[in-house]
Design a protein around this motif. Sequence first.
Motif, PDB file in Angstrom:
ATOM      1  N   TYR A   1     -42.212   8.356 -34.709  1.00 46.12           N
ATOM      2  CA  TYR A   1     -42.395   7.385 -35.864  1.00 46.12           C
ATOM      3  C   TYR A   1     -41.000   6.832 -36.646  1.00 46.12           C
ATOM      4  O   TYR A   1     -40.754   5.897 -36.665  1.00 46.12           O
ATOM      5  CB  TYR A   1     -43.312   7.981 -37.018  1.00 46.12           C
ATOM      6  CG  TYR A   1     -43.471   7.026 -38.066  1.00 46.12           C
ATOM      7  CD1 TYR A   1     -44.321   5.692 -37.802  1.00 46.12           C
ATOM      8  CD2 TYR A   1     -42.737   7.023 -39.378  1.00 46.12           C
ATOM      9  CE1 TYR A   1     -44.350   4.991 -38.919  1.00 46.12           C
ATOM     10  CE2 TYR A   1     -43.252   6.002 -40.638  1.00 46.12           C
ATOM     11  CZ  TYR A   1     -43.870   5.058 -39.988  1.00 46.12           C
ATOM     12  OH  TYR A   1     -44.187   4.075 -41.079  1.00 46.12           O
ATOM     13  N   ALA A   2     -40.289   7.983 -36.896  1.00 40.80           N
ATOM     14  CA  ALA A   2     -38.806   7.398 -37.178  1.00 40.80           C
ATOM     15  C   ALA A   2     -38.180   6.911 -36.147  1.00 40.80           C
ATOM     16  O   ALA A   2     -37.272   5.783 -36.710  1.00 40.80           O
ATOM     17  CB  ALA A   2     -38.245   8.896 -37.395  1.00 40.80           C
ATOM     18  N   SER A   3     -38.120   6.849 -34.943  1.00 40.53           N
ATOM     19  CA  SER A   3     -37.551   6.012 -34.176  1.00 40.53           C
ATOM     20  C   SER A   3     -37.954   4.356 -33.988  1.00 40.53           C
ATOM     21  O   SER A   3     -37.379   3.671 -33.362  1.00 40.53           O
ATOM     22  CB  SER A   3     -37.718   6.441 -32.609  1.00 40.53           C
ATOM     23  OG  SER A   3     -38.958   6.632 -32.255  1.00 40.53           O
ATOM     24  N   THR A   4     -39.238   4.216 -34.511  1.00 43.41           N
ATOM     25  CA  THR A   4     -39.753   2.766 -34.738  1.00 43.41           C
ATOM     26  C   THR A   4     -38.936   1.842 -35.687  1.00 43.41           C
ATOM     27  O   THR A   4     -39.445   0.795 -35.840  1.00 43.41           O
ATOM     28  CB  THR A   4     -41.378   2.742 -34.893  1.00 43.41           C
ATOM     29  OG1 THR A   4     -41.555   3.464 -35.876  1.00 43.41           O
ATOM     30  CG2 THR A   4     -41.963   3.521 -33.749  1.00 43.41           C
ATOM     31  N   SER A   5     -38.269   2.561 -36.531  1.00 39.20           N
ATOM     32  CA  SER A   5     -37.438   2.032 -37.502  1.00 39.20           C
ATOM     33  C   SER A   5     -38.638   1.332 -38.675  1.00 39.20           C
ATOM     34  O   SER A   5     -38.925   0.103 -38.701  1.00 39.20           O
ATOM     35  CB  SER A   5     -36.675   0.300 -37.156  1.00 39.20           C
ATOM     36  OG  SER A   5     -35.837   1.033 -36.355  1.00 39.20           O
ATOM     37  N   PRO A   6     -39.277   2.391 -39.455  1.00 40.94           N
ATOM     38  CA  PRO A   6     -40.129   1.971 -40.388  1.00 40.94           C
ATOM     39  C   PRO A   6     -39.746   1.278 -41.599  1.00 40.94           C
ATOM     40  O   PRO A   6     -38.681   0.968 -41.807  1.00 40.94           O
ATOM     41  CB  PRO A   6     -40.343   3.223 -41.017  1.00 40.94           C
ATOM     42  CG  PRO A   6     -39.483   4.293 -40.679  1.00 40.94           C
ATOM     43  CD  PRO A   6     -38.669   3.842 -39.331  1.00 40.94           C
ATOM     44  N   SER A   7     -40.717   0.184 -42.022  1.00 43.54           N
ATOM     45  CA  SER A   7     -40.613  -0.451 -42.917  1.00 43.54           C
ATOM     46  C   SER A   7     -40.518   0.117 -44.248  1.00 43.54           C
ATOM     47  O   SER A   7     -41.071   1.114 -44.314  1.00 43.54           O
ATOM     48  CB  SER A   7     -41.431  -1.791 -42.893  1.00 43.54           C
ATOM     49  OG  SER A   7     -42.709  -1.065 -43.231  1.00 43.54           O
ATOM     50  N   LYS A   8     -39.956  -0.319 -45.089  1.00 47.52           N
ATOM     51  CA  LYS A   8     -39.909   0.194 -46.544  1.00 47.52           C
ATOM     52  C   LYS A   8     -41.331   0.260 -47.273  1.00 47.52           C
ATOM     53  O   LYS A   8     -42.465  -0.470 -46.974  1.00 47.52           O
ATOM     54  CB  LYS A   8     -39.199  -1.085 -47.825  1.00 47.52           C
ATOM     55  CG  LYS A   8     -39.098  -0.400 -48.804  1.00 47.52           C
ATOM     56  CD  LYS A   8     -38.539  -1.435 -49.941  1.00 47.52           C
ATOM     57  CE  LYS A   8     -38.542  -1.017 -51.319  1.00 47.52           C
ATOM     58  NZ  LYS A   8     -39.615  -1.372 -52.199  1.00 47.52           N
ATOM     59  N   PRO A   9     -41.767   1.324 -47.913  1.00 45.63           N
ATOM     60  CA  PRO A   9     -43.069   1.689 -48.124  1.00 45.63           C
ATOM     61  C   PRO A   9     -43.659   0.711 -49.377  1.00 45.63           C
ATOM     62  O   PRO A   9     -42.651   0.212 -49.957  1.00 45.63           O
ATOM     63  CB  PRO A   9     -43.000   3.044 -48.822  1.00 45.63           C
ATOM     64  CG  PRO A   9     -41.744   3.751 -48.301  1.00 45.63           C
ATOM     65  CD  PRO A   9     -40.974   2.541 -47.816  1.00 45.63           C
TER      66      PRO A   9
END
Length: 161
Positions: A97-105
């Motif tokens: 999940y971290a490698s997917t460049s998560p968006s700001k919560p």
Amino acid sequence: MSSQEVVKPAGDPQIGNLATPINSSGVVKAFIGNLPAYRHGLSAQRRGLEVGMAHGYLLIGPFAKLGPLRDSDVANLAGLLAAVGLVVILTIGLSIYASTSPSKPVANITTPNVPEDLGTQEGWNEFASGFLVGGIGGAGFAYLLLTNLPVLESISKNLFN
């Protein structure tokens, strides 16, 4: 809007952030605000450590007491190994999940101040590493408690009798 409506829009109704008696109550806001994911002043690694300790500690029981080796001498060890294996699998999932460049919560009515570090790839990687260490540590602590349960019971009987 009538005064008897229970669900009301919290801000822009097009966003879907609705205030209900559950998510807008002070008790629920206080409870969720004190969870490690939303508590102020914690680093991402510390958040992961706390979440991992809780998961590792709670995962060993079902594997040790309900697993296929539950009636053997190695039930607790099998539970420990299964819990550690699941923590490793969950950590891999967090890293993916971290490698997917998560968006700001996204802030909502229950959690208006979400932590910024869970909106970055580095923050999620730190969370995952803390989760791994905490999960293995929590499972190890639960294993020690389960293995030494007769000793702990005799100590408590001697103290309180």
